[in-house]
Design a protein around this motif. Structure first.
Motif, PDB file in Angstrom:
ATOM      1  N   ILE A  81      35.357  32.776  43.768  1.00 55.96           N
ATOM      2  CA  ILE A  81      35.942  34.102  43.980  1.00 55.96           C
ATOM      3  C   ILE A  81      36.391  34.653  42.624  1.00 55.96           C
ATOM      4  O   ILE A  81      37.326  34.149  42.006  1.00 55.96           O
ATOM      5  N   GLY A  82      35.711  35.681  42.163  1.00 55.60           N
ATOM      6  CA  GLY A  82      36.079  36.329  40.909  1.00 55.60           C
ATOM      7  C   GLY A  82      36.946  37.542  41.163  1.00 55.60           C
ATOM      8  O   GLY A  82      37.302  37.831  42.315  1.00 55.60           O
ATOM      9  N   PRO A  83      37.279  38.289  40.116  1.00 52.87           N
ATOM     10  CA  PRO A  83      38.107  39.484  40.278  1.00 52.87           C
ATOM     11  C   PRO A  83      37.541  40.500  41.271  1.00 52.87           C
ATOM     12  O   PRO A  83      38.277  41.069  42.076  1.00 52.87           O
ATOM     13  N   LYS A  84      36.219  40.718  41.228  1.00 52.04           N
ATOM     14  CA  LYS A  84      35.610  41.691  42.146  1.00 52.04           C
ATOM     15  C   LYS A  84      35.724  41.229  43.592  1.00 52.04           C
ATOM     16  O   LYS A  84      35.983  42.035  44.496  1.00 52.04           O
ATOM     17  N   GLY A  85      35.512  39.941  43.814  1.00 54.32           N
ATOM     18  CA  GLY A  85      35.640  39.409  45.170  1.00 54.32           C
ATOM     19  C   GLY A  85      37.067  39.500  45.673  1.00 54.32           C
ATOM     20  O   GLY A  85      37.314  39.830  46.840  1.00 54.32           O
ATOM     21  N   ALA A  86      38.024  39.215  44.776  1.00 57.77           N
ATOM     22  CA  ALA A  86      39.438  39.293  45.153  1.00 57.77           C
ATOM     23  C   ALA A  86      39.823  40.722  45.524  1.00 57.77           C
ATOM     24  O   ALA A  86      40.521  40.962  46.519  1.00 57.77           O
ATOM     25  N   ILE A  87      39.355  41.682  44.730  1.00 60.20           N
ATOM     26  CA  ILE A  87      39.634  43.092  45.017  1.00 60.20           C
ATOM     27  C   ILE A  87      38.993  43.513  46.338  1.00 60.20           C
ATOM     28  O   ILE A  87      39.574  44.260  47.125  1.00 60.20           O
ATOM     29  N   ALA A  88      37.775  43.011  46.599  1.00 68.25           N
ATOM     30  CA  ALA A  88      37.085  43.339  47.852  1.00 68.25           C
ATOM     31  C   ALA A  88      37.878  42.845  49.061  1.00 68.25           C
ATOM     32  O   ALA A  88      37.961  43.528  50.089  1.00 68.25           O
TER      33      ALA A  88
END
Length: 198
Positions: A81-88
């Motif tokens: 889980i990267g930043p984009k996944g966390a934001i999603a």
């Protein structure tokens, strides 16, 4: 690096905002739910920030509350889980809803986030269950703390009903949480009491 940034809201994009601080414009990545709550142009806004450095980019991520920032940092600590996944994930779930999904093992609810599959959702549950259960994880008690009862399936169902009626997820969750324990019997009773809190 930056605990928070306070400045005039100069731009609202689809996935970011720009805050003017003393003549310097900070482009900050935010969730869709943040954009919907951030306020009007030229207003003074404070965002709690996290500076993320990758091989191909250096980006600031912003959150309206420290609670959301803590969840973001917890999410990016999960493998895959990267930043984009966390934001999603934060796009579709409030902090309360995410804590509830993790503590009840609701991987399908987390997997609804864009770009987050069922396997990644299961990793989030496995790796964050103990962290979210810690009383210190949410300073204001927003998430369910260790030792407190997990939300009932009836309560979760009522939250879904309220959101289909047009209430926001955060409003629905807050209303259901205000229902006294003695009233938590059937979905109909919980719904009736929750509507009084809205």
């Amino acid at each position: 690096m930056y605990a928070y940034i306070t400045g005039s809201l100069e731009k609202i994009g689809t996935d970011h905002v720009v805050l003017d601080v003393g003549g310097i414009g900070y482009e900050i990545r935010v969730s869709g739910s943040c954009i919907g709550r951030i306020g009007d142009m030229k207003e003074k806004v404070r965002l709690y920030t996290s500076f993320q450095v990758r091989e191909d980019a250096q980006e600031l991520y912003g959150f309206l509350t420290e609670e959301e920032k803590k969840l973001f940092l917890a999410l990016i600590s999960v493998s895959g889980i990267g930043p984009k996944g966390a934001i999603a994930i934060l796009d579709i779930l409030t902090p309360d809803e995410l804590a509830e999904a993790v503590l009840t093992g609701d991987d399908k609810r987390i997997a609804k986030a864009k770009g987050v599959g069922l396997k990644s959702a299961q990793k989030v549950i496995i790796e964050l269950k103990d962290k979210i259960a810690l009383p210190s994880f949410m300073e204001d008690g927003g998430a369910v703390s260790k030792g407190s009862a997990a939300p009932s399936s009836a309560s979760s169902a009522v939250v879904e009903v309220l959101t289909t009626l047009g209430y926001s997820a955060s409003e629905a969750t807050a209303a259901v949480r205000k229902v006294k324990e003695k009233d938590l019997k059937t979905e109909e009773q919980i719904l009736k009491e929750a509507l009084k809190n809205l």
